[in-house]
Write an enzyme that holds these catalytic residues in place. Sequence first.
Site, PDB file in Angstrom:
ATOM      1  N   ASP A 198       0.818  -1.251  -0.027  1.00  0.00           N
ATOM      2  CA  ASP A 198      -0.026   0.038   0.012  1.00  0.00           C
ATOM      3  C   ASP A 198       0.743   1.124  -0.048  1.00  0.00           C
ATOM      4  OD1 ASP A 198      -2.240   1.697   0.029  1.00  0.00           O
ATOM      5  OD2 ASP A 198      -3.172   0.828   1.633  1.00  0.00           O
TER       6      ASP A 198
HETATM    7  C1  NOJ Z   1      -4.019   3.959  -0.038  1.00  0.00           C
HETATM    8  C2  NOJ Z   1      -5.126   3.172   0.359  1.00  0.00           C
HETATM    9  O1  NOJ Z   1      -5.041   2.371   1.569  1.00  0.00           O
HETATM   10  C3  NOJ Z   1      -5.254   2.077  -0.988  1.00  0.00           C
HETATM   11  O2  NOJ Z   1      -6.658   1.592  -0.764  1.00  0.00           O
HETATM   12  C4  NOJ Z   1      -5.223   2.592  -2.026  1.00  0.00           C
HETATM   13  O3  NOJ Z   1      -5.353   1.688  -3.206  1.00  0.00           O
HETATM   14  C5  NOJ Z   1      -3.610   3.520  -2.068  1.00  0.00           C
HETATM   15  N1  NOJ Z   1      -3.773   4.358  -1.138  1.00  0.00           N
HETATM   16  C6  NOJ Z   1      -3.703   4.046  -3.474  1.00  0.00           C
HETATM   17  O4  NOJ Z   1      -4.467   5.233  -3.876  1.00  0.00           O
END
Ligand code: NOJ
Length: 717
Positions: A270
Amino acid sequence: MFKEYDIRAKEILKGMTLEEKIGQLNQSVLPGEDRLEEYKDKIRRGEIGSIILTTSATAGNDEQKAIVVEHLNSLQKTAMEESRVKIPMIYGRDVIHGHHTVYPIPLASAASFDPELVRQCYRCIAEDATSESTHWTFSPMLDLCRDPRWGRIIEGPGEDPYLASRMAEAYVKGFQGDDLSAPDSMVACAKHYVGYGFSEGGRDYHRTEISDYTLYNYVLPPFRAAVKAGAGTVMSSFNDINGEPVTSSKKYLTDILRGNLGFEGFVIADWFAVSQLKRQGLAEDMADCTRLALNAGLDMDMADEHYINTLRDLVLSGEVSMETLDEAVLRVLRVKLAAGLFDNPYVEAKKIDRAHHVALSEKLAAESMVLVKNDGVLPLRKDQTIVASSPFFDDRRLLHGSWALDGYLGASTPSLREALNEVVGQGGGTVYTCDYGIHDNSTYWLAHADTVLLLLGESHTVTGEARCRSDISLTPDQEAICRKAKATGKKVVGVIFCGRPLALESVEPYLDAILIAWHGGTRAAHAAIKTVFGDYNPSGRAPVTFVRRTGHIPLYYNVTSSGRPVDGYYGEHPEFCYTDSPASPLYPFGYGLSYTTFEYSDAKAERCEIGYEDIINGEKLKFTVKVKNTGDRAGKETAQIYIRDLKASYMRPLRELKGFKKIALEPGEEKEVTFELGYEELGFYLPDGSYTLERGLFEIYIGKDCLAGKSFEVFVK
Ligand code: NOJ
């Protein structure tokens, strides 16, 4: 599914330098026009394997740059023609519940209890998003959640592992289609692996405590289902579990994910999660973060560029072995091959049947409406005078919900005011709209009105990532509107637009009918208003327990019995609960009403005993029940089957959903519904991850929701 690309992937790998291998594990953020040349230089040197088509950490709440297809095609051209290895890049974006056409938030699609319709909708989403260069979506989000304070409950499938698993399959099959290499298929990403939905206190990014027993039986099943359905990627989660960050956990990323679940794709971090390891107190510096994450099994680094900056030295010093690096690169290559990117790296303009997408979006929004109260007032007639009040009559963006980065607004998403005027206009009725409450200047209209219609709820801005709430009731001003509306003496209907199961105890007595409309996407307004006026008959079911008030969280239906009280299902035993409130839910899991009525009869078990060996060898117990539409309009009923394992080596839940069937019935029509339970449904996971079925008695409950009465006892001999 991905292993079949092994030979080709290995051939490509053979020709790669160390730097080029590392580049495949690096995902950079979307460049603006001013940085395209800089990116092209990096791509020529093989330093970028993927681009995330967003620019900020909480993409679901921030404005994002629109995608410029020519830019992405030209970057891809550089990779395909000017880099030494000629490996295509894979572009990923958070296409969560829609692209230009937005579908209901995932929690609402779970409420539809209609995986096939959800699959069809997600097929359309893939068609829409791939037409603008997005090869890969960071969806579905499969975090089981028992805490509606958590803003990200909107993105997930609710509290039940069985429903979540059926939805997981639907999302993955929708996104990836029958052929992942087809130009309109996109690689799915099951996230956030794992346990993120158990954030302590419903606070985003918080720590979690999850036993292996809970992990295997509640948290992992939707991921297992997504892997089985062929999900190409998994995103690791920000949280730690019992003090172990998932980002650096070999246990979760390798042993369980690849060993126990059999995942063959690749894992993406993430956003900045690799660098987070330092703040979590596990790593000293950037190199340490990389070492821990890659060695644990985390293949691609999102946005923080730790891998690209430190991996070379780590491999040269032997802290990360070449074998580990190669394995990660192979996983990425296999997915790129399976996705057809080597053969079709570019996007060509194509025509999208938007009318079809919009129609499906409205259908799913309508199917996800949950009618939780109706004291004989709904549906409303269209020829009456209505006084309607809402704080967001014209807020189109709210209707999309969080995580709708590219949704068309303006006329493409009709507002509640527009939908109301259109639908009531069809029947010759009159609507008087009060924007900020029930005013004195509405007196005239109230005198003539038959019904007061309140369109209330929460904004999308208080849902989604990093948008948690410590109080999930309606705001005091909305509560005041409900009281004032009731005081008029008219019938009052409340339609609640929300991203979570709001706690409605304080307004429930003032509302004669309550319809949960969620944040329903592009056609949310029409789906809700047409349901209120009877064009649609509601058939959604609560995918999560509705608590009376925030203090009751966590409250979920598939809880184990503590034995004190004896059978305090939902903890509602009067003597042992809160002194200031009954601990039963306002609306239980699986619950939802219709404008017609259904009667269950003649429940039958083909047999009530089955041999242990027979069930292990695939035999099943078969149950049937007749469901009749006893009302005077067509409707849909979702028959549900729950089990309870009465004696096992571990405490088992008081109820577990093990099947559901949504059926359409004309007035007076009766259908027989069949359920089958076998090894997969009656067993459970032990804390070491092995699956077991134990001999003994099981109770079977068939009915309308999780409070269904006992239908049978069956014995596994
Ligand atoms: C953080 C989020 O937790 C995740 O779900 C997302 O895909 C990423 N950012 C990218 O935007």
